[in-house]
Write an enzyme that holds these catalytic residues in place. Structure first.
Site, PDB file in Angstrom:
ATOM      1  N   CYS A 117       9.605-109.262  -5.738  1.00 14.74           N
ATOM      2  CA  CYS A 117       9.702-107.710  -6.429  1.00 14.74           C
ATOM      3  C   CYS A 117       9.254-107.581  -7.463  1.00 14.74           C
ATOM      4  O   CYS A 117      11.352-108.494  -7.736  1.00 14.74           O
ATOM      5  CB  CYS A 117      10.580-107.128  -5.197  1.00 14.74           C
ATOM      6  SG  CYS A 117      10.500-105.784  -5.133  1.00 14.74           S
ATOM      7  N   CYS A 153      15.481-109.248   3.675  1.00 16.81           N
ATOM      8  CA  CYS A 153      14.020-109.766   3.593  1.00 16.81           C
ATOM      9  C   CYS A 153      14.763-110.767   2.338  1.00 16.81           C
ATOM     10  O   CYS A 153      15.459-110.379   1.823  1.00 16.81           O
ATOM     11  CB  CYS A 153      13.240-108.241   2.788  1.00 16.81           C
ATOM     12  SG  CYS A 153      13.992-107.074   2.239  1.00 16.81           S
ATOM     13  N   SER A 166      13.404 -95.711   0.284  1.00 16.33           N
ATOM     14  CA  SER A 166      14.879 -96.008  -0.721  1.00 16.33           C
ATOM     15  C   SER A 166      15.728 -95.144  -1.333  1.00 16.33           C
ATOM     16  O   SER A 166      15.716 -95.580  -2.414  1.00 16.33           O
ATOM     17  CB  SER A 166      14.891 -97.799  -0.320  1.00 16.33           C
ATOM     18  OG  SER A 166      14.568 -97.717   0.273  1.00 16.33           O
ATOM     19  N   LEU A 167      16.560 -94.274   0.103  1.00 18.58           N
ATOM     20  CA  LEU A 167      18.058 -93.409  -1.238  1.00 18.58           C
ATOM     21  C   LEU A 167      18.604 -94.201  -1.907  1.00 18.58           C
ATOM     22  O   LEU A 167      19.289 -94.683  -3.109  1.00 18.58           O
ATOM     23  CB  LEU A 167      17.555 -92.328  -0.911  1.00 18.58           C
ATOM     24  CG  LEU A 167      17.938 -91.362  -1.531  1.00 18.58           C
ATOM     25  CD1 LEU A 167      17.095 -90.448  -2.700  1.00 18.58           C
ATOM     26  CD2 LEU A 167      18.308 -89.902  -0.534  1.00 18.58           C
ATOM     27  N   HIS A 168      19.505 -94.549  -1.409  1.00 20.61           N
ATOM     28  CA  HIS A 168      21.137 -95.583  -1.224  1.00 20.61           C
ATOM     29  C   HIS A 168      21.899 -94.766  -1.786  1.00 20.61           C
ATOM     30  O   HIS A 168      22.955 -95.570  -2.037  1.00 20.61           O
ATOM     31  CB  HIS A 168      20.783 -97.352  -1.652  1.00 20.61           C
ATOM     32  CG  HIS A 168      19.645 -97.581  -1.034  1.00 20.61           C
ATOM     33  ND1 HIS A 168      18.972 -97.618   0.701  1.00 20.61           N
ATOM     34  CD2 HIS A 168      18.405 -99.033  -1.664  1.00 20.61           C
ATOM     35  CE1 HIS A 168      18.022 -98.202   0.857  1.00 20.61           C
ATOM     36  NE2 HIS A 168      17.826 -98.816  -0.467  1.00 20.61           N
ATOM     37  N   ASN A 170      22.293-106.460   5.233  1.00 21.55           N
ATOM     38  CA  ASN A 170      22.690-107.097   5.205  1.00 21.55           C
ATOM     39  C   ASN A 170      23.705-108.441   4.517  1.00 21.55           C
ATOM     40  O   ASN A 170      22.666-108.835   2.985  1.00 21.55           O
ATOM     41  CB  ASN A 170      21.016-108.141   5.509  1.00 21.55           C
ATOM     42  CG  ASN A 170      21.034-107.734   6.657  1.00 21.55           C
ATOM     43  OD1 ASN A 170      21.639-108.226   7.694  1.00 21.55           O
ATOM     44  ND2 ASN A 170      19.653-106.997   6.912  1.00 21.55           N
ATOM     45  N   CYS A 199      19.340-107.082  -3.714  1.00 24.63           N
ATOM     46  CA  CYS A 199      17.948-107.344  -1.665  1.00 24.63           C
ATOM     47  C   CYS A 199      17.578-108.683  -2.354  1.00 24.63           C
ATOM     48  O   CYS A 199      18.393-109.485  -4.104  1.00 24.63           O
ATOM     49  CB  CYS A 199      16.860-106.197  -2.244  1.00 24.63           C
ATOM     50  SG  CYS A 199      15.987-107.072  -2.076  1.00 24.63           S
ATOM     51  N   GLU A 257       7.947-113.622   3.212  1.00 24.64           N
ATOM     52  CA  GLU A 257       7.361-113.766   4.964  1.00 24.64           C
ATOM     53  C   GLU A 257       7.132-112.351   5.486  1.00 24.64           C
ATOM     54  O   GLU A 257       7.098-111.540   5.057  1.00 24.64           O
ATOM     55  CB  GLU A 257       9.714-113.079   4.178  1.00 24.64           C
ATOM     56  CG  GLU A 257      10.214-114.998   3.844  1.00 24.64           C
ATOM     57  CD  GLU A 257      11.477-113.682   3.328  1.00 24.64           C
ATOM     58  OE1 GLU A 257      11.951-113.355   4.164  1.00 24.64           O
ATOM     59  OE2 GLU A 257      12.019-115.085   2.616  1.00 24.64           O
ATOM     60  N   GLY A 295       8.440-107.008  -2.273  1.00 20.71           N
ATOM     61  CA  GLY A 295       8.058-106.362  -2.451  1.00 20.71           C
ATOM     62  C   GLY A 295       7.797-105.064  -2.920  1.00 20.71           C
ATOM     63  O   GLY A 295       8.735-103.451  -1.822  1.00 20.71           O
ATOM     64  N   GLU A 296       7.268-104.215  -3.775  1.00 18.31           N
ATOM     65  CA  GLU A 296       7.217-102.647  -3.566  1.00 18.31           C
ATOM     66  C   GLU A 296       5.696-102.018  -2.782  1.00 18.31           C
ATOM     67  O   GLU A 296       5.482-102.451  -3.890  1.00 18.31           O
ATOM     68  CB  GLU A 296       7.659-102.566  -5.100  1.00 18.31           C
ATOM     69  CG  GLU A 296       7.513-100.674  -5.029  1.00 18.31           C
ATOM     70  CD  GLU A 296       7.854 -99.458  -3.878  1.00 18.31           C
ATOM     71  OE1 GLU A 296       9.365-100.123  -3.128  1.00 18.31           O
ATOM     72  OE2 GLU A 296       6.997 -98.782  -3.619  1.00 18.31           O
ATOM     73  N   CYS A 302       6.900-106.755  10.064  1.00 16.95           N
ATOM     74  CA  CYS A 302       7.531-106.565   8.984  1.00 16.95           C
ATOM     75  C   CYS A 302       6.497-107.687   8.049  1.00 16.95           C
ATOM     76  O   CYS A 302       6.500-107.945   7.857  1.00 16.95           O
ATOM     77  CB  CYS A 302       8.610-106.815   8.726  1.00 16.95           C
ATOM     78  SG  CYS A 302       9.491-106.292   7.064  1.00 16.95           S
ATOM     79  N   SER A 318       7.920 -98.225   2.953  1.00 16.72           N
ATOM     80  CA  SER A 318       8.638 -98.324   2.492  1.00 16.72           C
ATOM     81  C   SER A 318       8.814 -97.961   1.059  1.00 16.72           C
ATOM     82  O   SER A 318       8.548 -99.055   0.624  1.00 16.72           O
ATOM     83  CB  SER A 318      10.034 -99.116   2.806  1.00 16.72           C
ATOM     84  OG  SER A 318      10.961 -98.462   2.469  1.00 16.72           O
ATOM     85  N   CYS A 325      15.955-104.578  -7.346  1.00 14.78           N
ATOM     86  CA  CYS A 325      17.283-103.414  -7.007  1.00 14.78           C
ATOM     87  C   CYS A 325      18.878-104.614  -6.695  1.00 14.78           C
ATOM     88  O   CYS A 325      18.737-105.837  -5.741  1.00 14.78           O
ATOM     89  CB  CYS A 325      17.243-103.399  -5.530  1.00 14.78           C
ATOM     90  SG  CYS A 325      15.317-102.490  -5.313  1.00 14.78           S
TER      91      CYS A 325
HETATM   92  N1  SAH Z   1      10.814-101.706  -1.701  1.00 22.49           N
HETATM   93  C1  SAH Z   1      10.461-101.165  -0.662  1.00 22.49           C
HETATM   94  C2  SAH Z   1      10.559-101.771   0.237  1.00 22.49           C
HETATM   95  C3  SAH Z   1      11.984-102.923   0.191  1.00 22.49           C
HETATM   96  S1  SAH Z   1      12.445-103.914   1.469  1.00 22.49           S
HETATM   97  C4  SAH Z   1      11.863-100.004  -0.839  1.00 22.49           C
HETATM   98  O1  SAH Z   1      12.467 -99.938  -1.677  1.00 22.49           O
HETATM   99  O2  SAH Z   1      12.449 -99.492   0.103  1.00 22.49           O
HETATM  100  C5  SAH Z   1      13.382-102.263   3.030  1.00 22.49           C
HETATM  101  C6  SAH Z   1      14.666-101.881   2.739  1.00 22.49           C
HETATM  102  O3  SAH Z   1      15.772-102.744   3.200  1.00 22.49           O
HETATM  103  C7  SAH Z   1      14.572-101.302   1.929  1.00 22.49           C
HETATM  104  O4  SAH Z   1      14.912 -99.951   2.045  1.00 22.49           O
HETATM  105  C8  SAH Z   1      15.453-102.429   1.353  1.00 22.49           C
HETATM  106  O5  SAH Z   1      16.283-101.439  -0.159  1.00 22.49           O
HETATM  107  C9  SAH Z   1      16.412-102.442   1.795  1.00 22.49           C
HETATM  108  N2  SAH Z   1      17.397-103.989   1.572  1.00 22.49           N
HETATM  109  C10 SAH Z   1      16.676-104.931   0.647  1.00 22.49           C
HETATM  110  N3  SAH Z   1      17.621-105.948   1.072  1.00 22.49           N
HETATM  111  C11 SAH Z   1      18.850-105.344   2.435  1.00 22.49           C
HETATM  112  C12 SAH Z   1      19.992-105.780   2.315  1.00 22.49           C
HETATM  113  N4  SAH Z   1      20.344-106.857   2.296  1.00 22.49           N
HETATM  114  N5  SAH Z   1      20.276-105.537   3.475  1.00 22.49           N
HETATM  115  C13 SAH Z   1      19.794-104.102   4.280  1.00 22.49           C
HETATM  116  N6  SAH Z   1      18.727-103.561   3.235  1.00 22.49           N
HETATM  117  C14 SAH Z   1      17.960-104.465   2.371  1.00 22.49           C
END
Ligand code: SAH
Length: 363
Positions: free
Chosen positions: A123, A346, A227-229, A303, A130, A103, A172-173, A116, A204, A127
Site C-alpha cells: 500500500c 491487514c 477511514s477518518l481516524h 490490532n 498499518c 492477503e 492497498g487503497e 476481505c 474502505s 498510514c
Molecule cells: N486503504 C483502505 C483500506 C485499508 S484496511 C483504507 O484506508 O480504508 C481497512 C481498515 O483497517 C482501515 O480503516 C485501516 O485504517 C484499518 N487498519 C489498518 N491497520 C490497522 C490495525 N493495525 N489495526 C486496526 N485497524 C487497522
C-alpha cells in the site's frame, strides 16, 4: 458477463478470468469444434464448480483438457499458506503469477460468510499504524486477481455454503485502483457471476475525494467506508500522511455528496489507538464534526503490529468513546476482532512471509 479488461502483469499461462470469454473462445478454437460452448463450460467450472485444475472439468473431453494445459489455467493465483484461527477465520496468503504475495481473509459470523480482499500488492498510503503501509506499494492488482481472491476464499467454504459479503479492506487503497476493482465487482455481483448483492459489498478508503465521487457516479450501490481516524487535521496528518494534501473537510464534503448521489449513508472508520486518539475530548470533537451529517462511526480497536509503538485502547475508553458519540446522536458500533491469534491485521501475514524469506536468504 462482461469481459475483463486485458491487464496482464505476469508472464506464464493466462487465467480463464484474465482472458475473458472472447479471448478464451479464440484460444479454444483450434482445439475443439464448439469453442464458445466450451468457453462457457470452462468459465462455469471456475466460477461455480470450484475447479482449480483443468482435469477437474469432467465434462470436457480429455483431449481438449490436455491441449489446453499450456494455453489457459483456471486460476492464476494460488493459496501459498492458510492459517485458521480459533474463531474460524481463514487467513490466506495468496501467491500471484509473478510471485508477489497478498492477503485474503474469510470470516464467519452467524449466516454471514465475508471475504476481505486486497486491491494492491502492499500500500502506498503509509498510514502510521498499518502493517501494509510499512512496505510501500509494488503494483495494482488486476481485476482478475481481485476476483480470484473471492473464488479462492469461496473454495474454502463447505460445498453448500456461499459467500454473502465482501469487504474491500485488505492490502492497498481500493480507490487508487478503482477501475480494476469495479470490473471485478461487476462480475462478483452479476447473476452469472457470484451473484453477490452490491449492498453487501463495502469499499474502505483512506479518503480520496475525487475517487469517492467517481464511485458515486458509477451508479453501483456499494457501501462506502472512509477511514477518518482523527477528529482534526493535525492529528489525522500525523496518522495518515495523505491527509496533508486532502484535509478532513474535503473528505466530509465528498462523503455527503456520495450520500446525496447514491442514497447510501457513509460509514466513518475510526481506529482507536490507546492514549492517542481515544480520549473523551477526541470523542467530543469527533461528535461535533459529524453531528447532523447522517454518519455512522465504526470504532476499530487497534490490532497490534510488531515493531509499531501504538497500543490497544482500554476497554473502558472504548465504551466511553462510543457513549460520547451516541449522546450527540452519532450512531456508532465497535468492530469485532477476528482471527486475533493468526495476525489477521491487514498486511501482517505477508510481512511475516517476507521477513521469513529474508531470513531464509541469509541462512
Ligand atoms: N486503504 C483502505 C483500506 C485499508 S484496511 C483504507 O484506508 O480504508 C481497512 C481498515 O483497517 C482501515 O480503516 C485501516 O485504517 C484499518 N487498519 C489498518 N491497520 C490497522 C490495525 N493495525 N489495526 C486496526 N485497524 C487497522
Amino acid at each position: 458477463m462482461t469481459l475483463m479488461p486485458l491487464d496482464i502483469t505476469a508472464p506464464g499461462v493466462p487465467g480463464v478470468l484474465e482472458l475473458g470469454r472472447e479471448k478464451l473462445t479464440a484460444a479454444i478454437a483450434g482445439h475443439d469444434p464448439h469453442p464458445s460452448m466450451r468457453a462457457r463450460q470452462i468459465e462455469r467450472w471456475v466460477i461455480h464448480g470450484r475447479a482449480t485444475d483443468l482435469n477437474a472439468m469432467s465434462d470436457l473431453p480429455a483431449r481438449l483438457r490436455n491441449s489446453l494445459a499450456g494455453i489457459v489455467t483456471p486460476l492464476t493465483a494460488s493459496v501459498a499458506k492458510r492459517s485458521v484461527a480459533t474463531d474460524g477465520t481463514h487467513k490466506l496468503l495468496v501467491k500471484l503469477a509473478d510471485g508477489q504475495l497478498i492477503e485474503t481473509v474469510l470470516m464467519f459470523e452467524e449466516d454471514r460468510r465475508t471475504v476481505c480482499v486486497s486491491t494492491q500488492v502492499g500500500c502506498g498510503m503509509g498510514c502510521a499504524f498499518c502493517a501494509s503501509g510499512l512496505i510501500g506499494v509494488a503494483r495494482n492488482l488486476t481485476s482478475h486477481e481481485i476476483l480470484e481472491q473471492l473464488l479462492l476464499a469461496r473454495n474454502e467454504l463447505l460445498e453448500d455454503e456461499k459467500l454473502t459479503h465482501v469487504v474491500v479492506m485488505g492490502m492497498g487503497e481500493p480507490l487508487a485502483n478503482l477501475s480494476n476493482l469495479l470490473s471485478a465487482l461487476a462480475i462478483a455481483t452479476s447473476p452469472q457471476g457470484l451473484g453477490l448483492s452490491a449492498r453487501h459489498i463495502t469499499i474502505s478508503t483512506v479518503g480520496l475525494p475525487s475517487r469517492m465521487l467517481e464511485l458515486a457516479d458509477s451508479g453501483r450501490k456499494y457501501h462506502l467506508a472512509v477511514s477518518l481516524h482523527a477528529p482534526d487535521d493535525a492529528l489525522r496528518t500525523q496518522l495518515i500522511p495523505t491527509n496533508e494534501k486532502t484535509g478532513i473537510n474535503a473528505i466530509l464534503d465528498a462523503a455527503m455528496e456520495f450520500f446525496r448521489k447514491t442514497g447510501r449513508q457513509v460509514t466513518f472508520e475510526y481506529i482507536l489507538l490507546g492514549g492517542v486518539n481515544d480520549r473523551a475530548v477526541d470523542a467530543e470533537r469527533l461528535a461535533r464534526l459529524l453531528e447532523g451529517r447522517k454518519a455512522h462511526v465504526n470504532l476499530i480497536p487497534f490490532n497490534p503490529v510488531d515493531g509499531l509503538p501504538w497500543k490497544r485502547p482500554d476497554r473502558d475508553a472504548v465504551v466511553v468513546f462510543r457513549q460520547a458519540l451516541e449522546a450527540r446522536h452519532v450512531t456508532a458500533s465497535v468492530r469485532k476482532r477476528k482471527g486475533a491469534d493468526i495476525d489477521a491485521a491487514c498486511g501482517q501475514l505477508r510481512r511475516q512471509a517476507i521477513q521469513d524469506a529474508a531470513i531464509a536468504d541469509k541462512i
